[in-house]
Design an enzyme around this catalytic site. Structure first.
Site, PDB file in Angstrom:
ATOM      1  N   GLY A  68       0.839  -1.193   0.000  1.00 55.34           N
ATOM      2  CA  GLY A  68       0.000   0.000   0.000  1.00 55.34           C
ATOM      3  C   GLY A  68       0.866   1.232   0.000  1.00 55.34           C
ATOM      4  N   VAL A 122       3.752  -5.761   2.561  1.00 56.24           N
ATOM      5  CA  VAL A 122       3.428  -6.767   3.563  1.00 56.24           C
ATOM      6  C   VAL A 122       3.989  -8.092   3.068  1.00 56.24           C
ATOM      7  CG1 VAL A 122       1.623  -7.956   4.843  1.00 56.24           C
ATOM      8  CG2 VAL A 122       1.353  -5.542   4.271  1.00 56.24           C
ATOM      9  N   LYS A 148       5.241  -6.040   7.971  1.00 56.27           N
ATOM     10  CA  LYS A 148       5.027  -4.846   7.152  1.00 56.27           C
ATOM     11  C   LYS A 148       6.270  -3.971   7.238  1.00 56.27           C
ATOM     12  CE  LYS A 148       1.916  -0.965   6.294  1.00 56.27           C
ATOM     13  NZ  LYS A 148       0.617  -0.337   6.629  1.00 56.27           N
ATOM     14  N   ASP A 185      -8.943   5.277   7.218  1.00 56.49           N
ATOM     15  CA  ASP A 185      -8.750   4.705   5.883  1.00 56.49           C
ATOM     16  C   ASP A 185      -9.561   3.420   5.713  1.00 56.49           C
ATOM     17  OD1 ASP A 185      -7.734   4.797   3.321  1.00 56.49           O
ATOM     18  OD2 ASP A 185      -5.917   3.685   3.817  1.00 56.49           O
TER      19      ASP A 185
END
Length: 623
Positions: free
Chosen positions: A27, A32, A47, A148
């Protein structure tokens, strides 16, 4: 690969403990990875921070590192919540933070699930919404705003009972914040924090993060889940933000009982938006009450999507009744890709009482319609069953029962997978662009049994072939009561292209030595002979072959067909590396095949293969 470290990648050991196995996703803040914890001998998800520019200014690097630490802290505060991905630790490696998280095996994010298998049934959307709402509320009670919420940050995974999407998890607190917690906000004033199209209007215009803003984002997310696209989806990020602030959401057409809830969550004015308590009551009203603590997360079986493996309730008696619901969809990842020519080439609030009334009325409709993609032309049980009646009812248009291997053409009255399709048999698949093929049958003792169990049985009986193809769905063609005998006392199980034709036979119905017209019917573990860069033949894996299909990847919507021919090899090397399948990187390399079909359908899928670096043939030398 842009990264916090130029040496990041498969095989790297982090903090002397975590061996990176393969990349699970990425992202705006990081990649990840699936990793092996050498100390505890278990798999975890790691991550890592990502910098697109390794020369990023120190202030931005410090900001992003601090945001990663905040993510770990906020998520760890919700440790043990059943609907939040657990964070185990945050560590530093070579000056950058890595977050150690629970690895959720078999998980798929909601965005990908909808892309691959079609929109959810309204009641299933409500179940997902309740789980995410519970996670958000837990965070809000601690003063943590997620900021988000979107389909890509919701994971669905198998639960302990084996239901493939029974577990719902909210993840990625990467831009979460505690507005009253005295924390530094690690964002620049010029940066709009969140995802365009899912931001609340007050956030898009510079307002502070609030629980109500998270609920607006949840409304956008659930809209996407049942409609297949966001309520403010536009061609550009700026257009999406403008739509969020200035325009009403696109009218929902598939939401059913969930429609009034979505409208109340998407109110522009936060004061008119549903509260968490009201949203919980409204969503719960769409789900049949269950016993004990599972009341909020178990849907009525008749409202579950077919891929949950359950049968729908029978329709009310009466002539001419038809059932329509969400599709029996395929679990595959992503399909092929393009080339020139026709052959593959390598390369808004209601008064709660009123709202509940509307929901109660809508619920009956949802329960009547949910669970099956289509069950054709059902009549009352008092009808005579004759061998001469159309096997699947007059709406389908077939005078004869379907046979194993029949290729079919499907005309959909409301667009692909909308309404009852009229089917035609494409004899011998000679038309070149069949929509799909009969791949299995589900026998039944009665027409009622066929209607109740056929879709779930077709889902199971076509699972293997669907997992090997890139972009297909399963559809059950259920006999009508009058045509039950004529249909051979069985449901026909079709596998259809999810976004377009399949361009030829599927699975074992393909003949060795035949050339592929398009990559759409290439499948995992196919062995190929590449006579030219535009001519691939299916050959036996027991003899010599040039390439073997490992999987699929997808190129961006902005990638043109000509560009795909040059970018597909690199995309496959990154997303489907042969080394992950045991092939020695010093001997083998990634290959790819592209074709027009996926570009015409807009899916932009590429077939990824493995081949020898020296161009030699492969024979019995796979790992």
């Amino acid at each position: 690969m842009p990264s916090g470290s130029p040496t990041s990648g498969v095989g790297r050991v982090i903090a002397g403990r975590y061996l990176l196995l393969n990349q699970l996703g990425g992202g705006g803040m990081g990649h990840v990875w699936l990793a092996h914890d050498r100390r505890l001998a278990c798999e975890v998800a790691l991550k890592e921070i990502v910098f697109r520019d390794l020369d990023t200014v120190a202030e931005e690097r410090e900001s992003r590192v601090a945001r990663a630490r905040a993510e770990a802290r906020h998520a760890a505060g919700l440790r043990g919540h059943p609907n939040v991905v657990t964070v185990h630790d945050v560590l530093e490696h070579e000056g950058l933070p890595w977050i150690v998280m629970e690895y959720v095996a078999g998980a798929v994010d909601l965005r990908d699930l909808v892309d691959q298998r079609g929109p959810l049934a309204p009641a299933e959307g409500a179940r997902v919404g309740l789980a995410v709402l519970d996670a958000l509320t837990a965070g809000h009670e601690r003063g943590v705003m997620h900021r988000d919420v979107k389909p890509a940050n919701i994971l669905l995974a198998p639960d302990r009972s084996g239901s493939p999407y029974g577990r719902v998890l909210l993840t990625d607190y990467g831009i979460s914040v505690r507005p009253d917690g005295g924390e530094t906000r690690y964002t620049m004033a010029s940066v709009l924090v969140g995802t365009s199209g899912y931001l609340a209007p007050e956030r898009a215009t510079g307002g502070p993060p609030t629980a109500s803003a998270d609920l607006f984002s949840l409304g956008c997310t659930l809209y996407h889940a049942v409609e297949g696209q966001g309520p403010f989806e536009r061609e550009s990020h700026l257009a999406q933000v403008t739509a969020v602030v200035m325009e009403e959401p696109r009218p929902a057409v598939r939401a059913g009982a969930l429609g009034p809830v979505l409208a109340a969550l998407l109110a522009k004015d936060p004061a008119e938006r549903l509260s968490a308590t009201e949203a919980e009551a409204a969503l719960s009203g769409i789900i049949t009450p269950q016993a004990e603590s599972y009341a909020r997360t178990q849907t009525d079986l008749g409202s579950q999507p077919p891929w949950a493996g359950v049968a729908p309730p029978p329709p009310p008696p009466g002539p001419g009744v038809q059932d329509f619901g969400p599709p029996v969809a395929s679990p595959s990842v992503g399909p092929s890709a393009p080339s020139a020519g026709s052959s593959p080439a390598r390369h808004r609030r209601e008064v709660p009482r009123v709202l509940r009334a509307v929901l109660a009325v809508s619920l009956g409709l949802v329960l009547a319609l949910g669970g099956v993609w289509y069950a054709m032309a059902h009549r009352t049980s008092t009808e005579d069953t004759t061998a001469s009646a159309p096997p699947y009812g007059s709406g389908v248009g077939l005078a004869e029962p379907l046979k194993d291997g029949d290729c079919v053409l499907a005309d959909w009255p409301g667009g692909r997978f909308r309404g009852t399709p009229r089917l035609r048999v494409d004899a011998g698949c000679v038309g070149g662009t069949p929509d799909g093929q009969v791949m299995a049958f589900a026998p039944a003792g009665s027409a009622d049994e066929a209607r109740k169990t056929g879709p779930a049985r077709c889902e199971e009986r076509t699972r293997e072939i669907r997992e090997r193809l890139a972009d297909v769905r399963a559809v059950a063609v259920v006999p009508s009561p009058a045509g039950f005998r004529a249909a051979g006392r069985r449901t026909a199980c079709l596998v259809l292209g999810a976004h377009g034709p399949v361009y030829g036979p599927l699975g074992a119905h393909r003949k060795l030595g035949s050339s592929f017209i398009d990559t759409t019917n290439m499948q995992r573990r196919d062995c190929l002979r590449a006579r030219t860069n535009r001519d691939a033949q299916l050959v036996s894996c027991t003899g010599a072959y040039d390439e073997k299909v490992l999987g699929f990847t997808r190129l961006g919507s902005d990638v043109t067909l000509p560009e795909a021919r040059t970018e597909s090899d690199a995309a496959c090397a990154k997303d489907v590396p042969p080394g992950d399948y045991g092939f020695d990187p010093s001997v083998y390399t990634a290959g790819s095949w592209t074709s027009e079909g996926p570009w015409k359908s807009g899916t932009h899928f590429v077939v990824c293969t493995v081949r020898r670096q020296n161009g030699g043939t492969m024979e019995g030398d796979e790992p």
